[in-house]
Design a protein around this motif. Structure first.
Motif, mmCIF file in Angstrom:
data_model
loop_
_atom_site.group_PDB
_atom_site.id
_atom_site.type_symbol
_atom_site.label_atom_id
_atom_site.label_comp_id
_atom_site.label_asym_id
_atom_site.label_seq_id
_atom_site.Cartn_x
_atom_site.Cartn_y
_atom_site.Cartn_z
ATOM 1 N N ALA A 73 0.882 -1.169 0.000
ATOM 2 C CA ALA A 73 0.000 0.000 0.000
ATOM 3 C C ALA A 73 0.920 1.220 0.000
ATOM 4 C CB ALA A 73 -0.914 0.001 1.220
ATOM 5 N N PRO A 74 0.431 2.391 -0.387
ATOM 6 C CA PRO A 74 1.316 3.556 -0.495
ATOM 7 C C PRO A 74 1.962 3.945 0.837
ATOM 8 C CG PRO A 74 -0.705 3.930 -1.713
ATOM 9 C CD PRO A 74 -0.906 2.672 -0.928
ATOM 10 N N SER A 75 3.283 4.046 0.848
ATOM 11 C CA SER A 75 4.029 4.507 2.013
ATOM 12 C C SER A 75 5.462 4.779 1.586
ATOM 13 C CB SER A 75 4.005 3.465 3.136
ATOM 14 O OG SER A 75 4.954 2.445 2.907
ATOM 15 N N PHE A 76 6.235 5.389 2.482
ATOM 16 C CA PHE A 76 7.639 5.623 2.189
ATOM 17 C C PHE A 76 8.475 4.361 2.349
ATOM 18 C CE2 PHE A 76 7.234 10.412 3.135
ATOM 19 C CZ PHE A 76 7.095 10.693 1.778
ATOM 20 N N LYS A 77 7.849 3.248 2.722
ATOM 21 C CA LYS A 77 8.571 1.977 2.704
ATOM 22 C C LYS A 77 8.917 1.566 1.273
ATOM 23 C CE LYS A 77 6.256 0.007 6.791
ATOM 24 N NZ LYS A 77 5.337 -1.066 7.244
ATOM 25 N N THR A 78 8.042 1.936 0.354
ATOM 26 C CA THR A 78 8.176 1.492 -1.032
ATOM 27 C C THR A 78 8.946 2.488 -1.887
ATOM 28 O OG1 THR A 78 6.090 0.305 -0.845
ATOM 29 C CG2 THR A 78 6.867 0.759 -3.072
ATOM 30 N N ALA A 79 8.741 3.774 -1.682
ATOM 31 C CA ALA A 79 9.404 4.798 -2.483
ATOM 32 C C ALA A 79 9.424 6.100 -1.691
ATOM 33 C CB ALA A 79 8.680 4.983 -3.813
ATOM 34 N N HIS A 80 10.302 7.014 -2.095
ATOM 35 C CA HIS A 80 10.449 8.298 -1.405
ATOM 36 C C HIS A 80 9.815 9.447 -2.178
ATOM 37 C CE1 HIS A 80 14.063 6.847 1.205
ATOM 38 N NE2 HIS A 80 12.884 6.457 1.666
ATOM 39 N N LEU A 81 9.093 9.133 -3.234
ATOM 40 C CA LEU A 81 8.380 10.154 -3.993
ATOM 41 C C LEU A 81 7.081 9.550 -4.507
ATOM 42 C CD1 LEU A 81 8.274 12.972 -5.339
ATOM 43 C CD2 LEU A 81 9.419 11.957 -7.322
ATOM 44 N N TRP A 82 5.953 10.211 -4.186
ATOM 45 C CA TRP A 82 4.645 9.708 -4.594
ATOM 46 C C TRP A 82 3.801 10.847 -5.157
ATOM 47 C CZ3 TRP A 82 2.898 4.646 -4.318
ATOM 48 C CH2 TRP A 82 3.685 3.746 -3.584
ATOM 49 N N SER A 83 2.958 10.527 -6.128
ATOM 50 C CA SER A 83 1.897 11.427 -6.591
ATOM 51 C C SER A 83 0.604 10.634 -6.667
ATOM 52 C CB SER A 83 2.218 12.003 -7.979
ATOM 53 O OG SER A 83 3.346 12.843 -7.918
ATOM 54 N N PHE A 84 -0.503 11.281 -6.281
ATOM 55 C CA PHE A 84 -1.795 10.594 -6.195
ATOM 56 C C PHE A 84 -2.909 11.413 -6.833
ATOM 57 C CE2 PHE A 84 0.548 9.485 -2.269
ATOM 58 C CZ PHE A 84 0.708 8.122 -2.483
ATOM 59 N N ARG A 85 -3.909 10.716 -7.343
ATOM 60 C CA ARG A 85 -5.140 11.371 -7.790
ATOM 61 C C ARG A 85 -5.718 12.202 -6.650
ATOM 62 N NH1 ARG A 85 -8.526 8.974 -11.989
ATOM 63 N NH2 ARG A 85 -10.256 9.748 -10.742
ATOM 64 N N GLU A 86 -6.272 13.362 -6.998
ATOM 65 C CA GLU A 86 -6.824 14.239 -5.967
ATOM 66 C C GLU A 86 -8.064 13.665 -5.299
ATOM 67 O OE1 GLU A 86 -5.428 18.518 -7.852
ATOM 68 O OE2 GLU A 86 -7.224 17.529 -8.619
ATOM 69 N N ASP A 87 -8.828 12.815 -5.997
ATOM 70 C CA ASP A 87 -10.048 12.311 -5.367
ATOM 71 C C ASP A 87 -9.766 11.215 -4.347
ATOM 72 O OD1 ASP A 87 -9.370 10.394 -7.239
ATOM 73 O OD2 ASP A 87 -11.311 10.369 -8.250
ATOM 74 N N ARG A 88 -8.502 10.867 -4.129
ATOM 75 C CA ARG A 88 -8.162 9.986 -3.010
ATOM 76 C C ARG A 88 -8.163 10.747 -1.685
ATOM 77 N NH1 ARG A 88 -6.898 5.316 -5.389
ATOM 78 N NH2 ARG A 88 -5.583 5.277 -7.264
ATOM 79 N N MET A 89 -8.224 12.067 -1.748
ATOM 80 C CA MET A 89 -8.090 12.909 -0.558
ATOM 81 C C MET A 89 -9.426 13.556 -0.205
ATOM 82 S SD MET A 89 -4.757 14.652 -2.215
ATOM 83 C CE MET A 89 -3.799 13.572 -3.293
ATOM 84 N N SER A 90 -9.668 13.687 1.093
ATOM 85 C CA SER A 90 -10.923 14.288 1.542
ATOM 86 C C SER A 90 -10.997 15.770 1.222
ATOM 87 C CB SER A 90 -11.116 14.063 3.038
ATOM 88 O OG SER A 90 -10.038 14.619 3.772
ATOM 89 N N ALA A 91 -9.861 16.375 0.973
ATOM 90 C CA ALA A 91 -9.755 17.712 0.382
ATOM 91 C C ALA A 91 -8.488 17.684 -0.452
ATOM 92 C CB ALA A 91 -9.677 18.801 1.451
ATOM 93 N N PRO A 92 -8.510 18.211 -1.686
ATOM 94 C CA PRO A 92 -7.359 18.070 -2.582
ATOM 95 C C PRO A 92 -6.203 18.986 -2.195
ATOM 96 C CG PRO A 92 -9.091 19.310 -3.659
ATOM 97 C CD PRO A 92 -9.657 18.856 -2.350
ATOM 98 N N LEU A 93 -5.414 18.523 -1.241
ATOM 99 C CA LEU A 93 -4.277 19.300 -0.769
ATOM 100 C C LEU A 93 -3.213 18.370 -0.208
ATOM 101 C CD1 LEU A 93 -4.393 19.450 2.650
ATOM 102 C CD2 LEU A 93 -6.397 20.821 2.086
ATOM 103 N N ALA A 94 -1.979 18.866 -0.172
ATOM 104 C CA ALA A 94 -0.856 18.130 0.395
ATOM 105 C C ALA A 94 -0.044 19.094 1.251
ATOM 106 C CB ALA A 94 0.012 17.537 -0.710
ATOM 107 N N VAL A 95 0.367 18.637 2.433
ATOM 108 C CA VAL A 95 1.095 19.488 3.367
ATOM 109 C C VAL A 95 2.343 18.764 3.840
ATOM 110 C CG1 VAL A 95 0.875 20.986 5.389
ATOM 111 C CG2 VAL A 95 -1.187 20.191 4.215
#
Length: 672
Positions: free
Chosen positions: A124-146
């Motif tokens: 599943a998505p985590s920094f265990k697998t990679a150190h850089l990720w991008s995701f579809r915005e509709d995976r988020m309850s509000a389309p933002l990243a902090v």
């Protein structure tokens, strides 16, 4: 269009506000936006435009960029792109933070990613697998990243500013595709040796993997937007900075800001509350099943389109037999309906006689020749909570169950003996109470029944167990902002760990006074922000022809489940009532407003009834798995229901949402 003209139009867009163009703080670096075009063969792409760089070919697109700085110091980037020919384009933009260390940084993509997602498995998505990720915005309850820096306490937020109203049907769930959609992507991760980046794409790009099915990471997925000759496309992002003392404060600030931006309104309901209960009550009769020695509601593993009874009896999540029997019994008395009462009694009598193991545990999952060898703190806790409600109900009717009471007291003492010095309890154990899963992330689930039992049986030991469990939850879950492992079919960051913690501290508060009461209010408030961060603040778009588009589902108020289980559902139970209480205790009006949004949105939008069956086979079978993004359990995908579902808990959740005040009434009935 020649290269000179294309570049000139871009420069005009900058020079028009050159004197007023705001400058980013020194620690933020804006990297050039790139536009790629998908070649005719559909397999390769070419960068046709790089911001601030002379393009060495006829790009076929003009770009106007503006940057506006608001009174709060936030920068809004607007890109307007006009095509001189038909093409399929993709935008990519990066901002880096030069004074944050990636190795120490914490990230938030609400409803999907918390800190570094290291509770999640590698598939599943985590920094265990990679150190850089991008995701579809509709995976988020509000389309933002902090990104948050624990050392300096600073944060940088990147958010999409456009309305997400359009969705298309992708022709593949991997590789490079063409699709007209408003869904972009937001990304987080490492840049250089140890710096941090936030990135944005339009349309979406999922890198290095796309999360398509439960615990299945697919290859990179990149979308290109078909822009027509003469068409202008506008995309906007905002970059802002601030301070937060810790990750809990970051989540609270982020949720409040997002709530104020979207201002989600309650959803208009087609059915009144009594009508909803009448529709739900059909489940009690349609799902009735018997095993060798037990009777109950078969609540698990239905075929969604037929809802044929499976015969599986589950006492806690996901079947909720005791909760549903209590609901039906109380409902029968309210309506003076002897049929309801008789059905509830038949089920309860069978469980009171045969529903416990030889070691006193509640039998959690009964079907066929299934031999239970694993028991869970959460299911035992849920069963005990509803048994105590049932004992109270019958006591008020002049009915006592001395043998059952003795068994409950014995079971609760057995659970108390499993409690460790830090207040934690194991997530799973065997019939002899020996730990199988030592994860303690669901410790808070035992608080409610222990508080109730301390009053009902006048047993101070049970309140002591609840207080110590609260101590564990405070020190290891809330203080560390580490909400995990309460979802039974996942062991990762999840919504239920936070929402159950908020409810549990509400219940501890009602058993406390003075300063301790105030401390529990504050702990419930902190947990509530994390719970709320999983609930959608906007309406995700669905493609034409999909079930959820035809139903016109409004996703605001629906909660995502966990990092592993990336779908929305009606899990709420007592959480909206706790939000109302917190609003009264703290003066935070947003809690009460969001409580109304959640309640209104999940009550009847997906409730199956005559003329509104929403793809479900039977009336009242509130569906479980609402696939709001490109994720599934292996069937149907975004815009549809999964092919199988469990329903007992969904019925119980909506029923409890419609029945506020139960716990408070119980505590008033059994004062100290």
């Amino acid at each position: 269009m020649n290269k000179t003209l294309g570049t000139a139009i871009f420069l005009i867009g900058i020079s028009a506000c050159k004197n007023a163009t705001p400058v980013l703080p020194e620690n933020l670096v804006e990297h050039p936006m790139q536009i790629s075009v998908l070649n005719d063969n559909g397999n390769n792409e070419t960068v046709i435009f790089t911001e601030n760089t002379d393009n060495d070919q006829d790009s076929g697109i003009s770009v106007k960029k503006t940057i506006e700085k608001d009174e709060n110091g936030a920068f809004t980037y607007t890109y307007q792109m006009t095509a001189s020919r038909d093409m399929d384009i993709h935008l990519h933009k990066v901002w880096s933070v030069t004074d944050y260390s990636f190795d120490k940084a914490e990230f938030l993509l609400p409803g999907f990613w918390y800190k570094r997602n290291l509770r999640s498995p590698e598939n599943a998505p985590s920094f265990k697998t990679a150190h850089l990720w991008s995701f579809r915005e509709d995976r988020m309850s509000a389309p933002l990243a902090v990104v948050h820096d624990p050392t300096s306490k600073g944060w940088v937020r990147l958010e999409r500013m456009d309305v997400l109203a359009q969705e298309g049907v992708p022709d593949a769930t991997g590789g490079k595709i063409k699709v007209r959609t408003d869904i972009g992507s937001l990304g987080i991760g490492k840049m250089g040796d140890d710096q941090v980046q936030l990135n944005a794409g339009f349309p979406f790009e999922e890198v290095p993997k796309s999360y398509q099915s439960k615990l299945k990471l697919n290859p990179t997925w990149k979308a290109f937007y078909p822009i027509k000759k003469g068409e202008t496309l506008t995309v906007r992002w905002k970059v802002s900075q601030g301070m937060a003392n810790d990750f809990t404060a970051l989540v609270a600030q982020t949720w409040e800001t997002a709530f104020d931006k979207y201002r989600p309104a309650p959803v208009a309901n087609k059915k009144k509350d009594p009508e909803i209960k009448e529709i739900l009550s059909n489940y009690f009769y349609e799902s009735y099943a018997e095993t060798k020695d037990l009777k109950g509601f078969s609540g698990l593993w239905f075929n969604t389109s037929t809802c044929e009874t499976t015969g599986v009896l589950s006492i806690g999540f996901c079947g909720k037999i005791f909760a549903n029997a209590y609901n039906l019994l109380e409902y029968g008395h309210q309506l003076n309906n002897p049929e309801h009462i008789a059905l509830a009694r038949k089920i309860l009598d069978s469980y009171y006689e045969n529903g416990f193991t030889k070691t006193g545990l509640i039998r959690e999952l009964v079907y066929g020749s299934n031999a239970e060898d694993v028991y869970t703190l959460r299911k035992q806790s849920e069963g005990l909570k509803n048994l105590l409600f049932l004992l109270d109900f019958d006591k008020r009717q002049g009915i006592r169950h001395p043998q059952l009471e003795t068994g409950i007291v014995s079971l609760m003492h057995q659970i108390a003996q499993m409690q460790e010095a830090d207040g934690g309890l194991p997530r799973k154990f065997d019939m002899d109470y020996k730990a199988i899963d030592n994860s303690k992330g669901s410790t808070q689930s035992i608080i409610t029944p222990m508080v109730m039992a301390s009053r009902y049986f006048k047993e101070p030991k049970f309140l002591e167990v609840a207080i110590n469990a609260g101590r564990y939850a405070k020190e290891n879950i809330i203080d560390k902002a580490d909400y995990f492992s309460s979802t039974l079919d996942a062991n990762c960051e999840d919504k239920e760990a936070a929402a159950i913690a908020a409810v549990s501290f509400y219940h501890l508060a009602l058993a406390s006074k003075g300063e301790q009461y105030d401390r529990y209010v504050e702990l419930a408030k902190k947990a509530a922000y994390f719970g709320l961060s999983w609930y959608y603040l906007y309406d995700v778009p669905f493609a034409e022809g999909s079930l959820l588009k035809e139903v016109d589902l409004k996703t605001r108020g629906w909660g995502n489940v966990s990092t592993e289980n990336n779908h929305i559902d009606v899990w709420a139970f007592d959480f909206p009532h706790v939000l109302q209480w917190l609003s009264q205790m703290t003066g935070e009006e947003r809690f009460a407003q969001m409580s109304e949004v959640i309640t209104s949105s999940i009550k009847d939008q997906m409730l199956p009834y005559e003329g509104h069956m929403v793809g479900v086979g039977k009336k009242g079978y509130m569906p479980e798995i609402i696939q709001h993004t490109v994720w599934d359990y292996g069937a149907n995908g975004k815009g549809y229901l999964n092919s199988h579902m469990s329903v007992g808990w969904t019925v119980a959740s909506i029923w409890e949402v419609l029945t506020p005040g139960r716990f408070g009434h119980f505590m008033e009935t059994y004062p100290e």
